[in-house]
Write a protein that holds these residues in place. Structure first.
Motif, mmCIF file in Angstrom:
data_model
loop_
_atom_site.group_PDB
_atom_site.id
_atom_site.type_symbol
_atom_site.label_atom_id
_atom_site.label_comp_id
_atom_site.label_asym_id
_atom_site.label_seq_id
_atom_site.Cartn_x
_atom_site.Cartn_y
_atom_site.Cartn_z
ATOM 1 N N GLN A 813 65.640 3.551 6.123
ATOM 2 C CA GLN A 813 66.884 2.800 6.195
ATOM 3 C C GLN A 813 67.136 2.145 4.848
ATOM 4 O OE1 GLN A 813 67.231 -0.088 9.315
ATOM 5 N NE2 GLN A 813 66.553 1.323 10.929
ATOM 6 N N SER A 814 68.406 1.895 4.561
ATOM 7 C CA SER A 814 68.801 1.150 3.366
ATOM 8 C C SER A 814 69.879 0.155 3.750
ATOM 9 C CB SER A 814 69.340 2.086 2.277
ATOM 10 O OG SER A 814 69.802 1.334 1.163
ATOM 11 N N ALA A 817 75.154 1.664 1.400
ATOM 12 C CA ALA A 817 75.628 3.049 1.345
ATOM 13 C C ALA A 817 77.138 2.990 1.118
ATOM 14 C CB ALA A 817 75.302 3.801 2.627
ATOM 15 N N GLN A 824 70.768 6.926 -3.118
ATOM 16 C CA GLN A 824 69.899 8.090 -2.995
ATOM 17 C C GLN A 824 68.445 7.664 -3.170
ATOM 18 O OE1 GLN A 824 71.160 11.204 -5.678
ATOM 19 N NE2 GLN A 824 73.332 10.973 -5.157
ATOM 20 N N ILE A 849 71.617 8.770 1.142
ATOM 21 C CA ILE A 849 71.620 7.856 2.295
ATOM 22 C C ILE A 849 73.072 7.531 2.603
ATOM 23 C CG2 ILE A 849 70.901 5.590 3.161
ATOM 24 C CD1 ILE A 849 68.514 5.749 1.271
ATOM 25 N N GLN A 856 67.741 7.249 9.151
ATOM 26 C CA GLN A 856 68.179 8.563 8.693
ATOM 27 C C GLN A 856 66.944 9.381 8.366
ATOM 28 O OE1 GLN A 856 71.872 8.233 6.042
ATOM 29 N NE2 GLN A 856 71.280 6.111 6.407
ATOM 30 N N ALA A 877 64.584 4.286 -4.466
ATOM 31 C CA ALA A 877 65.936 4.406 -3.935
ATOM 32 C C ALA A 877 66.844 3.450 -4.680
ATOM 33 C CB ALA A 877 65.965 4.103 -2.437
#
Length: 1001
Positions: A813-814, A817, A824, A849, A856, A877
């Motif tokens: 997860q981030s 986005a 990425q 992402i 994801q 990331a």
């Protein structure tokens, strides 16, 4: 006689209240040496369009861990033994109403972090993300505005405001997590409205929660709730160069220290002594203090534990912290305390009308721990909340345990002079206190109160702000002034948190050194719920005759002469004009020189006096000068004197102090520049200074610094000859300055060792949430991942087990986005174990992402000939648009926005690890002597959960946060050897399914 001794007998007699345990004491050098990341010159507030405050969403400054680990049944229980003495002495003195009350700030949430300090002409206050400036009448000169106005682009909060009376400067601080650290703004002059600010950033690695700042002669000292599980080895106390910050220098150093010998296992908040008054202490011998409760694991007696810090700014690596006094205060249970509420959790005091319990702030020495110098002793006062409930099974009533410690001379041990437990009237809780001494030795204390009735709201039930105090000659261990009110609350804390405070702050007026200004938080029913209120009060009676020397102005450090003039500043603390004041000085305790200051000196005024008799200061390298007044009929002779250490400098003396570059740890190049700091220790300016360095005891590289160095100034010099540091390993540098006429060669040469190690690039992961916030692969779940510096080393926390013949799903997860698919990530495995991530080791390349804070998944598989064994695993990331794309796949480059995380991967041929989807029940395993191990495996649970231990009545007897390991297992070791026999229950988290009972014999 030069120094009065009338209180020495009282101090010696009172040592029986506390004594130092004899034990082997640990000493450690500074483990961190760094410089400020930047210094920004910020324009004055006057005439500037101010940025308004922007309240943050979500939790406000969440504490990063739970309370100290409690052993159920262990430690002091029952009524506090000092309460009876306090109740018998309450209201000996007549009440003293506040002279001024005004509202400084309002807020829609709590804790609002009220903080503020009084100066000669201004009162500066702050709340969590804003600050305001008032005049001495409480009139607003600058409305509450964002902290960004003095910290450009930053308003994370937890501010501290203090007034440095020795420099006539206000200081405002806050913390930062981009990267982790704290920010310090020093006013460029005495006027916080019309003078600008020098603003600094200092990086601390991990997050420095709940910082406290203090003034000492050789620096601003900082303590933090940081690295709770490794505070004996990691930096949790910091010192920054005060003198350089006051004049806006850029190359400001910071040193960091662990707390050796600390017996702490959770949230903690120690304090450094904070100098107030007219005279700074000598350099060094600074103290850090924290209390130890015998209910905590590993603690056998209630005690106050002190550490001593000595900073060497010339050679920072020689700075030390040492275990100092450990003052046992529970001898025979006479003065024992119980600082544990509800098993260590943070919701403790019940509010009226069934409001949620709010935080008593256990685990904290309250701010500030104020230090003051008197002629025959030094004193410090401190306090923290304690449980005073008469019922042993209830923690609903808080009192304030307070101490006055004394030191019978600089460098001497500290002892407990007096201690007491203050209780509010009518059975109310008292907590969140702040206290200080005035110039006479009287104590003032402001605090919060709240009633204990949960279903009936009376005038006294809601959180209110009050104060008390004592005169210096009142019965020891008692507050003798009746409780006075600053503000009465009319509502509960209606936010969704149980937090309160986190601070209150009492400061002493620098104009009379007698009046106290206290700021704290309470709640109103209308408007913004949380209010920060300032109350001004005075404890001291009017004194007719009292004068003293408050400062020795000359001489200063220099090449001293045979006829040095001694100049002092005298102040009249009394109410009547004084004339013909005898004034004395002595050198190194020698025969006093006495002369007469004719005056007149009006009440509250100061005057400069130069002795006609000069002093010969040429024979020694350093001198201690002491000066005092000897007015007949002086009411308080303890505040008559001041002292100062003065150095007689060599004329020619130049040395080196530091290896500036390369830094201690990093990845270096084949052409690394060598940069050093040169310092002129002498009294004469120097130029054309020969300098050198050598690597690993090899040939010296000799060059010349052609600039000019004034006395007591430093300069940075970079050699033109570079070195090859490409290989990993340690490198030893010898650096030096070789002035031909140098009169002291002991400081000419130093050695520094650095290491070329795996790169740890930092980046901003907080502002927009960039980077990996959750990671799941094979047997490892790491979620949530908190943002710190942008780099995290999980190699010792998680071992990813992979079979090279299988395909796996990597789930991440981030927090960021966008539609441009700019967020990425890439993954490397260092198969050849050379600590370099090569293109051939890139196993996932620039994966996009697309969703914020949602799982994801991506396929990850290894080649059939992938190297078996343990290797480094790196995932990076970030925002490839902002980072210009290429930086994502430069594994050692510092991105602007993103994260870099390292793990350990174990590659095998056989099936690996347990089934990652298995969830076990909460299990309690009994061991000998009523020791228990509680475990639960759950890959779907958060990375941290709270564990509760209940007795059969449902009362919490222990509570802590625990973190699951790389196998998704929570483990908690529980000591029940002190608990009563019976049935107990353990619960993990809030689910009733995670409850299990067990028996104690």
């Amino acid at each position: 006689m030069l120094l009065k001794k009338i209180l020495v007998l009282v101090s010696i007699f009172s040592i029986t209240l506390g004594f130092s345990q004899v034990k082997k004491k640990e000493i450690k050098n500074a483990s961190l040496i760094s410089t400020a990341t930047y210094m920004k010159n910020v324009e004055p507030m006057a005439g500037k369009k101010l940025i308004p405050g922007k309240p943050r969403k979500g939790k406000i400054n969440p504490r990063r861990t739970d309370g100290n680990k409690i052993v159920p049944g262990k430690g002091s229980k029952g009524p506090d033994p000092l309460v009876k003495r306090q109740k018998s002495a309450q209201s000996i003195r007549a009440s003293k109403a506040p002279t001024l009350i005004f509202e400084a700030n309002t807020s829609t949430f709590s804790p609002s972090d009220p903080t503020g300090a009084i100066g000669p002409n201004h009162y500066v206050s702050a709340k969590n993300f804003e600050f305001a400036i008032h005049d001495r009448s409480g009139v607003e000169l600058m409305a509450s505005a964002s902290l960004e106005n003095i910290f450009p682009g930053e308003s994370l909060g937890d501010p501290i405001v203090f007034y440095d009376s020795f420099a006539d400067r206000f200081v405002v601080t806050q913390f930062s997590n981009s990267p982790n650290g704290f920010l310090v703004a020093v006013c460029q002059g005495p006027d916080p409205v019309n003078d600008g600010w020098f603003t600094y950033r200092f990086d601390t690695g991990s997050f420095p929660d709940y910082t406290k700042f203090s003034i000492w002669s050789d620096g601003y000292y900082v303590t933090a709730n940081k690295d709770q599980n490794s505070l004996q080895n990691d930096e949790v106390v910091f010192v920054v160069e005060r003198e350089k910050m006051l004049v806006g220098e850029e190359n400001v150093k910071m040193v960091g220290f662990p707390l050796p010998g600390a017996r702490i296992g959770g949230f903690y908040s120690p304090a450094s002594f904070n100098a107030i008054g007219n005279t700074l202490p000598p350099d060094g011998d600074a103290r850090i203090i924290y209390y130890q409760d015998d209910a905590w694991q590993g603690v056998t007696e209630d005690a106050l534990k002190l550490w001593t810090i000595n900073v060497d700014w010339i050679n920072p690596g020689q700075s030390t912290i040492a275990e100092s006094e450990e003052l046992t205060v529970s001898s025979g249970a006479i003065n024992a305390f119980d600082s544990t509420f509800d098993g260590g959790s943070f919701g403790n005091l019940p509010q009226p009308n069934d409001g949620q319990d709010i935080d008593v702030l256990q685990g904290a020495v309250m701010y500030a721990t104020n230090y003051r110098r008197f002629c025959d002793y030094n004193a410090v006062v401190l306090n923290f909340p304690v449980d005073i409930d008469d019922r042993q099974d209830s923690d609903n009533v808080s009192g304030i345990r307070w101490y006055e410690l004394r030191q019978n001379g600089d460098g001497q041990p500290w002892t407990v002079f007096q201690e007491g437990t203050y209780t509010s009237t009518d059975g109310k809780s008292a907590w969140c206190a702040s206290m200080a001494m005035d110039v006479f030795g009287n104590i003032g204390m402001g605090y919060s109160t709240m009633g204990t009735t949960t279903n009936l709201a009376t005038e006294d039930s809601f959180v209110s702000i009050r104060y008390t105090g004592r005169l210096v000659d009142d019965p020891l261990g008692t507050m003798t002034f009746p409780e006075e009110t600053i503000a009465i609350g009319t509502a509960i804390n209606n936010t969704d948190q149980n937090r309160y405070g986190d601070y209150a702050q009492l400061s002493v007026d620098p104009l009379d050194d007698q009046t106290f200004w206290h700021i704290a938080e309470y709640f109103e029913e209308t408007g913004d719920n949380a209010r920060n209120i300032v109350g001004v009060f005075k404890i001291a009676s009017n004194v007719t005759s009292d004068v003293g020397v408050i400062k020795i102005d000359t001489p200063i450090d220099a090449v001293l002469a045979t006829d040095e003039t001694i100049t002092v500043t005298i102040k009249n603390f009394g109410s009547s004009t004084q004339t013909d004041i005898p004034v004395s000085y002595s050198i190194n305790g020698g025969t006093p020189v006495t002369e007469l200051f004719a005056g007149p000196l009006s009440a509250g005024r100061t005057a400069s006096f130069s002795f006609a008799t000069p002093a010969d200061l040429t024979a020694e390298r350093s001198y201690n000068i002491t000066a005092e007044t000897n007015l007949t009929g002086d009411t308080t002779p303890e505040n008559d004197c001041s002292s100062r250490d003065v150095r007689n400098l060599f004329s020619n003396d130049v040395g080196v102090t530091d290896l500036v570059a390369p830094q201690a740890n990093g990845q270096f190049t084949a052409e690394e520049e060598i940069t050093i700091t040169i310092f002129n220790y002498g009294g004469s300016p120097q130029s054309n200074i020969p300098v050198f360095y050598s690597l690993n005891e090899g040939t010296r590289v000799n060059e010349v610094f052609t600039g000019t160095l004034a006395s007591q100034e430093s300069a940075i010099y970079t050699f033109t000859t570079t070195v090859n540091l490409l290989e990993f390993g340690e490198y030893s540098f010898q650096i030096g300055a070789l002035l031909s006429s140098d009169e002291d060669t002991t400081n000419d040469v130093i050695t520094r060792t650095i290491e070329n190690a795996i790169c740890a690039p930092t980046s901003d992961c907080a502002q927009f949430g960039d980077g990996i916030t959750s990671f799941q692969l094979a047997n490892v779940t790491n979620s949530p991942i908190n943002c710190t510096t942008g780099y995290e080393d999980f190699t010792n926390d998680f071992i990813i087990q992979l079979n090279r013949s299988e395909e796996y799903t990597l789930t991440v997860q981030s927090g960021f986005a966008d539609e441009n698919e700019s967020e990425q990530f890439s993954v490397w495995i260092d198969f050849d174990d050379d600590n370099i991530f090569e293109v051939s080791e890139l196993v996932l390349n620039s994966q996009v992402i697309t969703e914020i804070n949602l799982d994801q998944s991506y396929a990850l598989s290894l080649s059939g000939d992938a190297t078996l064994g343990s290797h480094l695993f790196r995932i990076r990331a970030g925002d490839t648009n902002t980072n210009n794309g290429a930086l994502l796949n430069e594994p050692c480059g510092s991105m602007q926005f993103g994260t870099t995380h390292d793990y350990t991967v174990e590659i095998v041929d056989e099936p690996v690890g347990p089934d990652p989807n298995i969830v076990t029940d909460l299990i309690v395993v009994s061991q000998p002597n009523n020791q228990f191990v509680i475990t639960k495996t759950d890959p779907n649970a958060p990375v941290e959960e709270r564990i509760y231990i209940f007795n059969i009545r449902g009362q919490i007897v222990a509570s802590n946060l625990i973190r699951k390991d790389g196998n998704n297992t929570f483990t908690y070791e529980l000591d029940m050897s002190f608990a009563r026999s019976g049935i107990y229950f353990a619960r993990l988290g809030n689910s009733k399914r995670n409850v299990v009972g067990f028996g104690v014999l």
